[in-house]
Design an enzyme around this catalytic site. Sequence first.
Site, mmCIF file in Angstrom:
data_model
loop_
_atom_site.group_PDB
_atom_site.id
_atom_site.type_symbol
_atom_site.label_atom_id
_atom_site.label_comp_id
_atom_site.label_asym_id
_atom_site.label_seq_id
_atom_site.Cartn_x
_atom_site.Cartn_y
_atom_site.Cartn_z
ATOM 1 N N ASP A 2 -17.578 6.867 -1.106
ATOM 2 C CA ASP A 2 -16.288 6.757 -0.410
ATOM 3 C C ASP A 2 -15.980 8.143 0.159
ATOM 4 O O ASP A 2 -16.638 9.133 -0.184
ATOM 5 C CB ASP A 2 -15.205 6.283 -1.406
ATOM 6 C CG ASP A 2 -13.835 6.076 -0.757
ATOM 7 O OD1 ASP A 2 -13.777 5.929 0.485
ATOM 8 O OD2 ASP A 2 -12.814 6.064 -1.478
ATOM 9 N N ARG A 28 -13.670 -8.896 1.703
ATOM 10 C CA ARG A 28 -12.245 -8.660 1.426
ATOM 11 C C ARG A 28 -11.456 -9.931 1.752
ATOM 12 O O ARG A 28 -10.549 -10.325 1.035
ATOM 13 C CB ARG A 28 -11.712 -7.483 2.283
ATOM 14 C CG ARG A 28 -12.278 -6.113 1.939
ATOM 15 C CD ARG A 28 -11.817 -5.636 0.591
ATOM 16 N NE ARG A 28 -10.370 -5.569 0.495
ATOM 17 C CZ ARG A 28 -9.610 -4.546 0.937
ATOM 18 N NH1 ARG A 28 -10.183 -3.475 1.454
ATOM 19 N NH2 ARG A 28 -8.298 -4.568 0.806
ATOM 20 N N ARG A 44 0.886 -1.186 0.000
ATOM 21 C CA ARG A 44 0.000 0.000 0.000
ATOM 22 C C ARG A 44 0.906 1.213 0.000
ATOM 23 O O ARG A 44 1.701 1.417 0.925
ATOM 24 C CB ARG A 44 -0.904 0.002 1.240
ATOM 25 C CG ARG A 44 -1.611 1.327 1.451
ATOM 26 C CD ARG A 44 -2.695 1.283 2.489
ATOM 27 N NE ARG A 44 -3.849 0.518 2.031
ATOM 28 C CZ ARG A 44 -5.044 0.548 2.609
ATOM 29 N NH1 ARG A 44 -5.249 1.311 3.681
ATOM 30 N NH2 ARG A 44 -6.046 -0.181 2.141
ATOM 31 N N CYS A 93 -16.591 1.437 0.954
ATOM 32 C CA CYS A 93 -15.411 0.579 1.170
ATOM 33 C C CYS A 93 -14.910 0.640 2.610
ATOM 34 O O CYS A 93 -14.203 -0.260 3.058
ATOM 35 C CB CYS A 93 -14.298 0.979 0.205
ATOM 36 S SG CYS A 93 -13.798 2.685 0.381
ATOM 37 N N GLN A 126 -10.233 -4.097 -3.249
ATOM 38 C CA GLN A 126 -11.521 -3.567 -2.787
ATOM 39 C C GLN A 126 -12.593 -3.773 -3.857
ATOM 40 O O GLN A 126 -13.688 -4.277 -3.575
ATOM 41 C CB GLN A 126 -11.371 -2.071 -2.460
ATOM 42 C CG GLN A 126 -12.649 -1.435 -1.954
ATOM 43 C CD GLN A 126 -13.076 -2.002 -0.615
ATOM 44 O OE1 GLN A 126 -12.297 -2.014 0.317
ATOM 45 N NE2 GLN A 126 -14.300 -2.468 -0.498
ATOM 46 N N HIS A 133 -7.486 0.628 -6.214
ATOM 47 C CA HIS A 133 -7.663 -0.241 -5.053
ATOM 48 C C HIS A 133 -8.331 -1.529 -5.553
ATOM 49 O O HIS A 133 -9.503 -1.795 -5.276
ATOM 50 C CB HIS A 133 -8.541 0.474 -4.025
ATOM 51 C CG HIS A 133 -8.461 -0.110 -2.644
ATOM 52 N ND1 HIS A 133 -7.639 -1.161 -2.318
ATOM 53 C CD2 HIS A 133 -9.112 0.225 -1.490
ATOM 54 C CE1 HIS A 133 -7.787 -1.455 -1.033
ATOM 55 N NE2 HIS A 133 -8.665 -0.625 -0.513
HETATM 56 N N1 NVA Z 1 -10.233 6.542 -1.080
HETATM 57 C C1 NVA Z 1 -9.807 6.066 0.223
HETATM 58 C C2 NVA Z 1 -9.990 4.602 0.318
HETATM 59 C C3 NVA Z 1 -9.602 4.001 1.649
HETATM 60 C C4 NVA Z 1 -9.772 2.515 1.668
HETATM 61 C C5 NVA Z 1 -8.367 6.461 0.476
HETATM 62 O O1 NVA Z 1 -7.546 6.306 -0.445
HETATM 63 O O2 NVA Z 1 -8.076 6.939 1.567
HETATM 64 N N1 CP Z 2 -11.272 -0.459 2.595
HETATM 65 C C1 CP Z 2 -9.989 -0.530 3.008
HETATM 66 O O1 CP Z 2 -9.048 -0.753 2.243
HETATM 67 O O2 CP Z 2 -9.847 -0.338 4.340
HETATM 68 P P1 CP Z 2 -8.469 -0.083 5.086
HETATM 69 O O3 CP Z 2 -7.936 1.247 4.592
HETATM 70 O O4 CP Z 2 -8.819 -0.041 6.537
HETATM 71 O O5 CP Z 2 -7.506 -1.168 4.747
#
Ligand code: NVA
Ligand code: CP
Length: 310
Positions: free
Chosen positions: A223, A291, A101, A263, A131, A128
């Site tokens: 989101d 997930r 990540r 998500c 997800q 992502h």
């Molecule tokens: N769009 C959000 C998704 C988190 C799972 C982010 O990137 O923070």
């Molecule tokens: N939806 C998701 O990826 O959650 P986290 O950021 O908690 O991993």
Amino acid sequence: MQKDLTSIKNLTTKDIQGFLDLAKNIKSNPKKYSTKLFGKTLGLIFEKPSNRTRVSFEVGMFQLGGTTIYLDSQHIQIGKRETTHDIALTLSRYLSGIVVRTFSQSTIEELAKFATIPVINGLSDFSHPCQALADIFTVKEKFKKFQGITLSYVGDGNNVCNSLMFACSKVGLNIRIACPEGFCPDKLVLRDAKAQALKNKCEVVLLDDPRDAIKDADIIYTDVWTSMGQEEETERRKIAFRDFQVNSKLISYAKPKCLIMHCLPAHRGEEITDEVIDSSNSVVFDQAENRLHIQKAILLSLLSAKNRRD
Ligand code: NVA
Ligand code: CP
């Protein structure tokens, strides 16, 4: 099947169907798969916070008989302490796979290019994929089909939105997106998804009024307005997204049985209200659970492919 999962763009419809079918079997009979990844080790590198992604990969790997190592990103320091190339080649000598990540999609692509083991995107600023695969798995569970179903995404044209566009258009699920001006999804993703949609007999539509997007929708998805790494823009975004909150008034324009997806993590009171996310139509925790199942399918498919490191 590709070595890596860096973006849904690189998956075929058949690859996606394979993940969905396997995840369904794993979910209904997890014990059958409990030793499939015995002796394998998955590395996890997170440069941003996580709850679902980290926990579901760690638990998933354990449930498949393998193990994980959480690699502190401050210690690994991709591209700083040593080059991405050298990290990829070194980790390939120890691990069976890496989940990463990070901010830039190109870091994930570069790791995947040099690693000899599978690299799985655990979120970047651009996408992502895990997800979105869990999301379409959830849609399939609820509706038993994709054709004729419409998912309306309301809010920021962000990483989650990009991956949903790739996923929906490849499986024949209609996606209608409503974003405020200046926050639309990536133009190339939109173009690619529209081309895929033509082939797969569904539609990808971009609108600017959330009421138009949710009319006749089977699912409303939202989101956060401010993604991780954009915290300095929070106030500006709250103003821009004011009319895009998923609240009771907005969903009064939708079908009464319309499902609610997110998500997570949610910024309750911003993009979604408590009454909507906690309503009986909300499936957000089914998504979170899924997930685990879809990622077990991804791990099994990628890590047990022939010639992968034990
Ligand atoms: N769009 C959000 C998704 C988190 C799972 C982010 O990137 O923070
Ligand atoms: N939806 C998701 O990826 O959650 P986290 O950021 O908690 O991993």
